[in-house]
Design a protein around this motif. Sequence first.
Motif, PDB file in Angstrom:
ATOM      1  N   GLU A 134      -0.323   7.452  22.867  1.00  0.00           N
ATOM      2  CA  GLU A 134       0.467   6.440  23.571  1.00  0.00           C
ATOM      3  C   GLU A 134       1.847   6.294  22.929  1.00  0.00           C
ATOM      4  O   GLU A 134       2.848   6.088  23.611  1.00  0.00           O
ATOM      5  CB  GLU A 134      -0.268   5.110  23.612  1.00  0.00           C
ATOM      6  CG  GLU A 134       0.420   4.113  24.503  1.00  0.00           C
ATOM      7  CD  GLU A 134      -0.441   2.920  24.861  1.00  0.00           C
ATOM      8  OE1 GLU A 134       0.076   2.064  25.597  1.00  0.00           O
ATOM      9  OE2 GLU A 134      -1.606   2.839  24.437  1.00  0.00           O
ATOM     10  N   SER A 135       1.933   6.464  21.615  1.00  0.00           N
ATOM     11  CA  SER A 135       3.222   6.331  20.926  1.00  0.00           C
ATOM     12  C   SER A 135       4.182   7.491  21.245  1.00  0.00           C
ATOM     13  O   SER A 135       5.386   7.365  21.028  1.00  0.00           O
ATOM     14  CB  SER A 135       3.011   6.217  19.416  1.00  0.00           C
ATOM     15  OG  SER A 135       2.472   7.417  18.900  1.00  0.00           O
ATOM     16  N   GLU A 136       3.658   8.593  21.749  1.00  0.00           N
ATOM     17  CA  GLU A 136       4.505   9.740  22.128  1.00  0.00           C
ATOM     18  C   GLU A 136       5.063   9.622  23.545  1.00  0.00           C
ATOM     19  O   GLU A 136       5.883  10.438  23.947  1.00  0.00           O
ATOM     20  CB  GLU A 136       3.706  11.041  22.026  1.00  0.00           C
ATOM     21  CG  GLU A 136       3.336  11.423  20.620  1.00  0.00           C
ATOM     22  CD  GLU A 136       2.436  12.648  20.575  1.00  0.00           C
ATOM     23  OE1 GLU A 136       2.882  13.675  20.019  1.00  0.00           O
ATOM     24  OE2 GLU A 136       1.307  12.573  21.109  1.00  0.00           O
ATOM     25  N   ARG A 137       4.636   8.620  24.281  1.00  0.00           N
ATOM     26  CA  ARG A 137       5.118   8.455  25.657  1.00  0.00           C
ATOM     27  C   ARG A 137       6.628   8.256  25.681  1.00  0.00           C
ATOM     28  O   ARG A 137       7.190   7.615  24.796  1.00  0.00           O
ATOM     29  CB  ARG A 137       4.441   7.255  26.322  1.00  0.00           C
ATOM     30  CG  ARG A 137       2.979   7.463  26.581  1.00  0.00           C
ATOM     31  CD  ARG A 137       2.340   6.265  27.263  1.00  0.00           C
ATOM     32  NE  ARG A 137       3.094   5.919  28.468  1.00  0.00           N
ATOM     33  CZ  ARG A 137       3.346   4.670  28.836  1.00  0.00           C
ATOM     34  NH1 ARG A 137       2.924   3.647  28.119  1.00  0.00           N
ATOM     35  NH2 ARG A 137       4.030   4.435  29.940  1.00  0.00           N
ATOM     36  N   LEU A 138       7.264   8.794  26.725  1.00  0.00           N
ATOM     37  CA  LEU A 138       8.707   8.659  26.902  1.00  0.00           C
ATOM     38  C   LEU A 138       9.074   7.952  28.198  1.00  0.00           C
ATOM     39  O   LEU A 138      10.227   7.572  28.386  1.00  0.00           O
ATOM     40  CB  LEU A 138       9.367  10.045  26.890  1.00  0.00           C
ATOM     41  CG  LEU A 138       9.217  10.854  25.605  1.00  0.00           C
ATOM     42  CD1 LEU A 138       9.779  12.259  25.795  1.00  0.00           C
ATOM     43  CD2 LEU A 138       9.907  10.148  24.447  1.00  0.00           C
ATOM     44  N   PHE A 139       8.124   7.810  29.105  1.00  0.00           N
ATOM     45  CA  PHE A 139       8.388   7.252  30.434  1.00  0.00           C
ATOM     46  C   PHE A 139       7.819   5.830  30.472  1.00  0.00           C
ATOM     47  O   PHE A 139       6.638   5.644  30.729  1.00  0.00           O
ATOM     48  CB  PHE A 139       7.744   8.097  31.521  1.00  0.00           C
ATOM     49  CG  PHE A 139       8.131   9.571  31.517  1.00  0.00           C
ATOM     50  CD1 PHE A 139       9.142  10.068  30.728  1.00  0.00           C
ATOM     51  CD2 PHE A 139       7.460  10.445  32.344  1.00  0.00           C
ATOM     52  CE1 PHE A 139       9.485  11.412  30.751  1.00  0.00           C
ATOM     53  CE2 PHE A 139       7.799  11.798  32.378  1.00  0.00           C
ATOM     54  CZ  PHE A 139       8.813  12.282  31.573  1.00  0.00           C
ATOM     55  N   HIS A 140       8.663   4.833  30.239  1.00  0.00           N
ATOM     56  CA  HIS A 140       8.191   3.460  30.081  1.00  0.00           C
ATOM     57  C   HIS A 140       8.647   2.501  31.167  1.00  0.00           C
ATOM     58  O   HIS A 140       8.459   1.302  31.031  1.00  0.00           O
ATOM     59  CB  HIS A 140       8.641   2.916  28.722  1.00  0.00           C
ATOM     60  CG  HIS A 140       8.001   3.607  27.573  1.00  0.00           C
ATOM     61  ND1 HIS A 140       6.696   3.383  27.182  1.00  0.00           N
ATOM     62  CD2 HIS A 140       8.486   4.547  26.724  1.00  0.00           C
ATOM     63  CE1 HIS A 140       6.410   4.149  26.158  1.00  0.00           C
ATOM     64  NE2 HIS A 140       7.468   4.860  25.852  1.00  0.00           N
ATOM     65  N   TRP A 141       9.239   2.984  32.242  1.00  0.00           N
ATOM     66  CA  TRP A 141       9.686   2.046  33.275  1.00  0.00           C
ATOM     67  C   TRP A 141       8.483   1.480  34.025  1.00  0.00           C
ATOM     68  O   TRP A 141       7.400   2.056  34.001  1.00  0.00           O
ATOM     69  CB  TRP A 141      10.670   2.738  34.233  1.00  0.00           C
ATOM     70  CG  TRP A 141      10.078   3.837  35.058  1.00  0.00           C
ATOM     71  CD1 TRP A 141       9.452   3.715  36.271  1.00  0.00           C
ATOM     72  CD2 TRP A 141      10.053   5.234  34.761  1.00  0.00           C
ATOM     73  NE1 TRP A 141       9.037   4.932  36.741  1.00  0.00           N
ATOM     74  CE2 TRP A 141       9.395   5.893  35.826  1.00  0.00           C
ATOM     75  CE3 TRP A 141      10.518   6.004  33.701  1.00  0.00           C
ATOM     76  CZ2 TRP A 141       9.202   7.276  35.869  1.00  0.00           C
ATOM     77  CZ3 TRP A 141      10.321   7.379  33.736  1.00  0.00           C
ATOM     78  CH2 TRP A 141       9.670   8.003  34.805  1.00  0.00           C
ATOM     79  N   PRO A 142       8.672   0.311  34.688  1.00  0.00           N
ATOM     80  CA  PRO A 142       7.577  -0.238  35.495  1.00  0.00           C
ATOM     81  C   PRO A 142       7.156   0.768  36.565  1.00  0.00           C
ATOM     82  O   PRO A 142       7.979   1.570  37.027  1.00  0.00           O
ATOM     83  CB  PRO A 142       8.197  -1.486  36.144  1.00  0.00           C
ATOM     84  CG  PRO A 142       9.370  -1.825  35.282  1.00  0.00           C
ATOM     85  CD  PRO A 142       9.876  -0.515  34.721  1.00  0.00           C
ATOM     86  N   LEU A 143       5.903   0.732  36.962  1.00  0.00           N
ATOM     87  CA  LEU A 143       5.421   1.666  37.982  1.00  0.00           C
ATOM     88  C   LEU A 143       6.325   1.611  39.208  1.00  0.00           C
ATOM     89  O   LEU A 143       6.795   0.548  39.600  1.00  0.00           O
ATOM     90  CB  LEU A 143       3.983   1.348  38.370  1.00  0.00           C
ATOM     91  CG  LEU A 143       2.946   1.676  37.303  1.00  0.00           C
ATOM     92  CD1 LEU A 143       1.561   1.233  37.766  1.00  0.00           C
ATOM     93  CD2 LEU A 143       2.942   3.151  36.949  1.00  0.00           C
TER      94      LEU A 143
END
Length: 158
Positions: A134-143
């Motif tokens: 989860e810490s490697e995620r780069l796409f954090h915008w709302p769905l």
Amino acid sequence: MTANLIRPPLPPFTRETAIQKVRLAEDGWNSRNAQQVAQAYSLDTRWRNRITFIKSRQQAAEFLEHKWQKEVDYRLIKELWAFDTHRIAVRYAYEWHDASGQWFRSYGNENWEFNDQGLMTDRHASINDKPITESERLFHWPLGRRPTDHPGLSELGL
């Protein structure tokens, strides 16, 4: 589903209209609305998605419904790779997690062909899935739609 749709921008594509078509496709897929997304494809659209072969708009819609049930919290970025008059090639990445909570970043390339009405008649996708934390995620915008100011693939180093 309506059979005689026109989906601008229409071929022949310029660099500008190809980029618009790619962003519209990204926005559609990020909606995760299978019936709406399927409207961008011809009634007799042909797909190869990994090892799945699809031969109609209805099959595409069914495939997408199943996909987004499995790929939870799906967020996608597409980027134009190349184009000609009726064809577009893209590279993309998307992040999602499965029912157990394992996150993935899926990388791929697609080749698209369009009819004169701007409907996609052919889609050939090659995709690889990489488990990530989860810490490697780069796409954090709302769905939903990726914000205009969110970096694209090149800016993210992908």
